[in-house]
Design a protein around this motif. Structure first.
Motif, PDB file in Angstrom:
ATOM      1  N   LYS A 178       0.973  -1.367  -0.334  1.00 21.59           N
ATOM      2  CA  LYS A 178       0.069  -0.564  -0.503  1.00 21.59           C
ATOM      3  C   LYS A 178       1.131   1.113  -0.046  1.00 21.59           C
ATOM      4  CE  LYS A 178      -0.658  -0.954   5.016  1.00 21.59           C
ATOM      5  NZ  LYS A 178      -1.402  -0.523   5.831  1.00 21.59           N
ATOM      6  N   LYS A 179      -0.063   2.872  -0.441  1.00 19.95           N
ATOM      7  CA  LYS A 179       1.112   3.610   0.113  1.00 19.95           C
ATOM      8  C   LYS A 179       1.500   3.763   1.430  1.00 19.95           C
ATOM      9  CE  LYS A 179      -1.138   6.254  -4.047  1.00 19.95           C
ATOM     10  NZ  LYS A 179      -1.685   7.735  -3.883  1.00 19.95           N
ATOM     11  N   PHE A 180       2.859   4.424   1.545  1.00 21.85           N
ATOM     12  CA  PHE A 180       3.017   4.581   2.787  1.00 21.85           C
ATOM     13  C   PHE A 180       2.788   6.164   3.353  1.00 21.85           C
ATOM     14  CE2 PHE A 180       7.358   3.037   0.489  1.00 21.85           C
ATOM     15  CZ  PHE A 180       8.111   1.858   1.508  1.00 21.85           C
ATOM     16  N   PRO A 181       2.527   6.155   4.544  1.00 22.59           N
ATOM     17  CA  PRO A 181       1.582   7.190   5.117  1.00 22.59           C
ATOM     18  C   PRO A 181       2.582   8.286   5.278  1.00 22.59           C
ATOM     19  CG  PRO A 181       2.949   5.741   6.726  1.00 22.59           C
ATOM     20  CD  PRO A 181       2.807   4.884   5.529  1.00 22.59           C
ATOM     21  N   LEU A 182       1.546   9.092   4.839  1.00 21.84           N
ATOM     22  CA  LEU A 182       3.110  10.292   4.524  1.00 21.84           C
ATOM     23  C   LEU A 182       2.224  11.657   5.828  1.00 21.84           C
ATOM     24  CD1 LEU A 182       3.453  10.787   0.739  1.00 21.84           C
ATOM     25  CD2 LEU A 182       4.804  10.021   2.457  1.00 21.84           C
ATOM     26  N   THR A 183       2.903  12.342   5.873  1.00 25.15           N
ATOM     27  CA  THR A 183       2.310  13.920   6.930  1.00 25.15           C
ATOM     28  C   THR A 183       1.326  14.951   5.684  1.00 25.15           C
ATOM     29  OG1 THR A 183       4.362  14.918   6.802  1.00 25.15           O
ATOM     30  CG2 THR A 183       3.578  13.575   8.125  1.00 25.15           C
ATOM     31  N   THR A 184       0.759  15.921   5.935  1.00 31.48           N
ATOM     32  CA  THR A 184       0.057  16.629   5.081  1.00 31.48           C
ATOM     33  C   THR A 184       1.272  17.516   3.989  1.00 31.48           C
ATOM     34  OG1 THR A 184       0.348  18.665   6.307  1.00 31.48           O
ATOM     35  CG2 THR A 184      -1.935  17.142   6.605  1.00 31.48           C
ATOM     36  N   SER A 185       2.720  17.305   5.005  1.00 32.66           N
ATOM     37  CA  SER A 185       3.968  18.254   3.973  1.00 32.66           C
ATOM     38  C   SER A 185       4.035  17.034   3.068  1.00 32.66           C
ATOM     39  CB  SER A 185       3.947  18.837   5.169  1.00 32.66           C
ATOM     40  OG  SER A 185       5.117  17.769   5.644  1.00 32.66           O
ATOM     41  N   GLY A 186       3.857  15.855   3.017  1.00 32.56           N
ATOM     42  CA  GLY A 186       4.593  14.707   2.253  1.00 32.56           C
ATOM     43  C   GLY A 186       5.545  14.502   2.682  1.00 32.56           C
ATOM     44  N   LYS A 187       5.662  14.391   3.942  1.00 38.14           N
ATOM     45  CA  LYS A 187       6.675  13.607   4.700  1.00 38.14           C
ATOM     46  C   LYS A 187       6.474  12.341   4.903  1.00 38.14           C
ATOM     47  CE  LYS A 187       9.023  17.546   6.494  1.00 38.14           C
ATOM     48  NZ  LYS A 187       9.913  18.062   7.531  1.00 38.14           N
ATOM     49  N   LEU A 188       7.310  11.593   5.194  1.00 36.15           N
ATOM     50  CA  LEU A 188       7.347  10.047   5.265  1.00 36.15           C
ATOM     51  C   LEU A 188       7.239   9.986   6.882  1.00 36.15           C
ATOM     52  CD1 LEU A 188       6.161   6.885   5.224  1.00 36.15           C
ATOM     53  CD2 LEU A 188       9.431   6.588   5.610  1.00 36.15           C
ATOM     54  N   ARG A 189       5.608   9.172   7.423  1.00 35.32           N
ATOM     55  CA  ARG A 189       5.060   9.572   8.976  1.00 35.32           C
ATOM     56  C   ARG A 189       5.566   8.283   9.614  1.00 35.32           C
ATOM     57  NH1 ARG A 189      -0.194  10.006  10.308  1.00 35.32           N
ATOM     58  NH2 ARG A 189       0.222   9.853  12.440  1.00 35.32           N
ATOM     59  N   ARG A 190       7.232   8.674  10.097  1.00 38.88           N
ATOM     60  CA  ARG A 190       7.715   7.204  10.711  1.00 38.88           C
ATOM     61  C   ARG A 190       7.372   6.901  11.856  1.00 38.88           C
ATOM     62  NH1 ARG A 190      13.869   8.203   9.187  1.00 38.88           N
ATOM     63  NH2 ARG A 190      14.000  10.153   7.455  1.00 38.88           N
ATOM     64  N   ASP A 191       6.652   7.430  12.908  1.00 33.86           N
ATOM     65  CA  ASP A 191       5.546   6.721  13.608  1.00 33.86           C
ATOM     66  C   ASP A 191       4.900   5.596  13.142  1.00 33.86           C
ATOM     67  OD1 ASP A 191       4.412   8.577  12.808  1.00 33.86           O
ATOM     68  OD2 ASP A 191       3.438   8.940  14.560  1.00 33.86           O
ATOM     69  N   GLN A 192       4.328   6.039  12.981  1.00 32.26           N
ATOM     70  CA  GLN A 192       2.747   5.362  12.103  1.00 32.26           C
ATOM     71  C   GLN A 192       3.758   4.100  11.220  1.00 32.26           C
ATOM     72  OE1 GLN A 192       0.110   7.292   9.838  1.00 32.26           O
ATOM     73  NE2 GLN A 192      -1.205   5.312   9.167  1.00 32.26           N
TER      74      GLN A 192
END
Length: 88
Positions: free
Chosen positions: A58-72
Motif C-alpha cells: 500500500k502507499k506509505f503513510p505521509l504527513t500533510t507536507s508530504g514527509k514520511l510518517r515514521r511513527d506510523q
C-alpha cells in the motif's frame, strides 16, 4: 534490527531467493539477497545493511507536507514482525 520497507514498480517481481526464474527478465527480479548485496557494494556499513525486507503493497503513510510518517510506519512494521514471529 534494521528493516527496510520497499515498494516495487509494477513490472518488477519479488522473489524469496536470488535464483533465476524462467520467463521473467533477470533485470526485473529482486530479492533480499540482491538488495543486501547492493548495500554492501555501495559501501554501506555492515550494521546498517537491512536484515529483513518487507514488501510494502500500500502507499506509505505521509504527513500533510508530504514527509514520511515514521511513527506510523514503525508501528505497522512492528505489528507485521510480531505476526510473523507468532506464526512460527
Amino acid at each position: 534490527m534494521v528493516v527496510a520497507c520497499i515498494q516495487l514498480n509494477h513490472d518488477w517481481t519479488w522473489t524469496s531467493s536470488g535464483s533465476d526464474h524462467l520467463g521473467i527478465k533477470k533485470e526485473q527480479i529482486i530479492s533480499s539477497e540482491t538488495l543486501q548485496q547492493f548495500c554492501r557494494t555501495n559501501n554501506l556499513t555492515g550494521f546498517k545493511v537491512p536484515r529483513r525486507f518487507i514488501k510494502w503493497s500500500k502507499k506509505f503513510p505521509l504527513t500533510t507536507s508530504g514527509k514520511l510518517r515514521r511513527d506510523q510506519l514503525k508501528s505497522e512494521v512492528m505489528l507485521h514482525l510480531k505476526l510473523i514471529s507468532s506464526s512460527l
